[in-house]
Write an enzyme that holds these catalytic residues in place. Sequence first.
Site, PDB file in Angstrom:
ATOM      1  N   LYS A 227     -12.137   8.548 -20.127  1.00 25.44           N
ATOM      2  CA  LYS A 227     -12.418   8.409 -19.035  1.00 25.44           C
ATOM      3  C   LYS A 227     -13.395   9.572 -18.580  1.00 25.44           C
ATOM      4  CE  LYS A 227     -11.024  10.076 -14.178  1.00 25.44           C
ATOM      5  NZ  LYS A 227      -9.456   9.830 -13.110  1.00 25.44           N
ATOM      6  N   ASP A 232     -15.065  13.945  -9.653  1.00 24.45           N
ATOM      7  CA  ASP A 232     -14.469  13.310  -8.523  1.00 24.45           C
ATOM      8  C   ASP A 232     -13.865  13.884  -7.074  1.00 24.45           C
ATOM      9  OD1 ASP A 232     -12.790  11.117  -7.414  1.00 24.45           O
ATOM     10  OD2 ASP A 232     -10.941  11.740  -8.893  1.00 24.45           O
ATOM     11  N   LYS A 239     -11.255  13.870  -0.913  1.00 30.22           N
ATOM     12  CA  LYS A 239     -10.180  14.011  -1.228  1.00 30.22           C
ATOM     13  C   LYS A 239      -9.928  15.698  -0.632  1.00 30.22           C
ATOM     14  CE  LYS A 239      -9.564  13.851  -6.268  1.00 30.22           C
ATOM     15  NZ  LYS A 239      -8.492  13.268  -6.459  1.00 30.22           N
ATOM     16  N   ASP A 250     -12.386  16.544 -14.351  1.00 30.10           N
ATOM     17  CA  ASP A 250     -12.114  14.472 -14.334  1.00 30.10           C
ATOM     18  C   ASP A 250     -13.265  13.888 -15.974  1.00 30.10           C
ATOM     19  OD1 ASP A 250      -9.898  12.800 -13.443  1.00 30.10           O
ATOM     20  OD2 ASP A 250     -11.104  11.999 -11.949  1.00 30.10           O
ATOM     21  N   ASP A 309     -10.538   6.681  -4.158  1.00 27.15           N
ATOM     22  CA  ASP A 309      -9.776   7.503  -5.259  1.00 27.15           C
ATOM     23  C   ASP A 309      -9.550   7.191  -6.278  1.00 27.15           C
ATOM     24  OD1 ASP A 309     -10.191  10.703  -6.907  1.00 27.15           O
ATOM     25  OD2 ASP A 309      -8.335  10.796  -4.361  1.00 27.15           O
ATOM     26  N   GLU A 311     -10.448   5.908  -8.719  1.00 29.82           N
ATOM     27  CA  GLU A 311     -11.945   5.297  -9.797  1.00 29.82           C
ATOM     28  C   GLU A 311     -11.643   5.246 -11.120  1.00 29.82           C
ATOM     29  OE1 GLU A 311     -10.925   8.075  -8.725  1.00 29.82           O
ATOM     30  OE2 GLU A 311     -11.564   9.669 -10.599  1.00 29.82           O
ATOM     31  N   ARG A 313      -8.795   4.049 -13.209  1.00 27.71           N
ATOM     32  CA  ARG A 313      -8.680   2.601 -13.551  1.00 27.71           C
ATOM     33  C   ARG A 313     -10.056   1.630 -13.315  1.00 27.71           C
ATOM     34  NH1 ARG A 313      -3.822   2.517  -9.410  1.00 27.71           N
ATOM     35  NH2 ARG A 313      -4.635   5.284 -10.085  1.00 27.71           N
TER      36      ARG A 313
HETATM   37  N1  BES Z   1      -8.707  12.072 -11.239  1.00 30.15           N
HETATM   38  C1  BES Z   1      -7.504  11.954 -10.341  1.00 30.15           C
HETATM   39  C2  BES Z   1      -6.276  12.505 -10.911  1.00 30.15           C
HETATM   40  C3  BES Z   1      -6.101  13.851 -10.801  1.00 30.15           C
HETATM   41  C4  BES Z   1      -5.613  14.442  -9.878  1.00 30.15           C
HETATM   42  C5  BES Z   1      -5.791  13.993 -12.331  1.00 30.15           C
HETATM   43  C6  BES Z   1      -5.305  15.874  -9.687  1.00 30.15           C
HETATM   44  C7  BES Z   1      -5.473  15.442 -12.559  1.00 30.15           C
HETATM   45  C8  BES Z   1      -5.258  16.591 -11.021  1.00 30.15           C
HETATM   46  C9  BES Z   1      -7.528  10.677 -10.396  1.00 30.15           C
HETATM   47  O1  BES Z   1      -8.900  10.418  -9.898  1.00 30.15           O
HETATM   48  C10 BES Z   1      -7.385  10.370  -8.798  1.00 30.15           C
HETATM   49  O2  BES Z   1      -8.155  10.804  -7.722  1.00 30.15           O
HETATM   50  N2  BES Z   1      -5.890   9.031  -9.227  1.00 30.15           N
HETATM   51  C11 BES Z   1      -5.394   9.269  -7.199  1.00 30.15           C
HETATM   52  C12 BES Z   1      -4.997   7.868  -7.457  1.00 30.15           C
HETATM   53  C13 BES Z   1      -4.632   6.881  -6.191  1.00 30.15           C
HETATM   54  C14 BES Z   1      -5.786   7.394  -5.080  1.00 30.15           C
HETATM   55  C15 BES Z   1      -3.596   6.051  -6.288  1.00 30.15           C
HETATM   56  C16 BES Z   1      -3.757  10.313  -7.622  1.00 30.15           C
HETATM   57  O3  BES Z   1      -3.594  10.514  -8.446  1.00 30.15           O
HETATM   58  O4  BES Z   1      -3.877  10.924  -5.787  1.00 30.15           O
HETATM   59 MN    MN Z   2     -10.322  10.457 -11.172  1.00 30.32          MN
HETATM   60 MN    MN Z   3      -9.950   9.952  -7.941  1.00 31.18          MN
END
Ligand code: BES
Ligand code: MN
Ligand code: MN
Length: 459
Positions: A227, A232, A239, A250, A309, A311, A313
Amino acid sequence: MLKCYTQPAAKEVVIPIQAIATKEFEHWLSKQKDKIKNWIKTTKFKAESGSSCLILDNTGRPEHVLLGVKNAEDFWAYGALPRVLPAGLYQITAKLSKENLERAALAWALGTYQFSLYKKQPAITAQLALTKQNNHKQLEHLVDTIFLVRNLINTPTDDLGPAEIAEAVVKVADECKATVTQIIGDDLLKEGYTAIHAVGRASVHAPRLIDLRWGNPKHPKVTLVGKGVCFDSGGLDIKSADGMSTMKMDMGGAAHVLGIARLLMLNELPIRLRLLIPAVENAVSGDAYHPGDILATRKGITVEVTNTDAEGRLILCDVLAEAASEKPDILIDVATLTAAARVALGPDVASLYATNDKTAEKLLQCSAVEKEPIWRMPLHTAYRSYLDSQVADIVNAPTSRYGGSIIAALFLKEFVPDEIDWVHFDIMAANVKSQPGRPEGGEAMIVRTIYSFLEEKFK
Ligand code: BES
Ligand code: MN
Ligand code: MN
């Protein structure tokens, strides 16, 4: 700058490092001379893992170092030393297995890491004297690779966008005689990578798919996917300031697979390697993709965007579909995919998902030896229903807050046929606090585990 380790000349005087297991400390202490006993009392040294005590000779010069370790496998403890010892040439004296002697030297070297691209950092002047048993070349490969991974993760987005990730890949490819092709910007649409394009199109730094190939096409196929979200913001589902604060990291998955690829190529494993990195910035602009949009992904599965968010996946699903179409012998992706994985396992333990039990077991064994903790999580298919959509084949993010890491893995699994030996790692790619050999900041958490697994499997 002084190199953190060196091959000493024959007669060079070295300061020995004596390892003491925490459990044996009291017994060891009881047999020491009064001078040592008193000094240890003064310094409150208790031989806890990674703690150390410097013993001076009668002229006031370093005579030897005591290092607390849990046991003979506790190579990470050596990583604490270079930051606390004064200038000098030190040597490990514990009778370690060849592998653990090398890991102890590696821990030392990794403990000297400083992110000094933007700020001059205090010099580290302690040097490790390698022994004849150390494999100098292998150590150098590992240290350079892990420093590269850390530097990439730590570099701020302004200096590390999709184009700069590509530059880093090309640099490694040049070094290892691999070829790199790229699909950039609107060409992603022409080539069927609609999801990568949708996520990345809001940024002035065009999204791209970086594709590195190396090795003999007749050899077993290993495909690595990482990834590469350079930043992000969350997109329109933006966020919070706090949530965004670390999101330059990220692209940690991309940095990881680049590091693993470098090790595989430098060590000339008999494999056909393919490295795929979708590199994007998840930005906000008038052209940003929206909640409610329905993406026709590369595989033909339609995805309702319920959260911009989620993104990671999305960019990965197009790439996994492409990777799987070649039927690789093994397909491994690494991603900073969910906050939920961090809630479940904390920052240091990587979540492992695997379709093949043998592969999972082997990876767990490698992780135990390399002391890079991972934990297997279930691809619990009953949760698949959380991905149901009224208007598309699946949603990218469920409304439920539960099981976020598992559901993200199940989303990816939709794009990988069952028969493929597929491994997915949901990782943090950063240390939130310093530990011996692992300073705070970007971290290569499972590079050695995945490398040693592949080496064992294919060498
Ligand atoms: N990059 C983030 C996940 C992340 C957050 C990794 C903090 C390491 C530390 C990912 O893109 C994300 O924002 N995921 C969301 C998904 C949700 C919107 C379904 C999450 O995990 O809150
Ligand atoms: Mn992310
Ligand atoms: Mn995200």
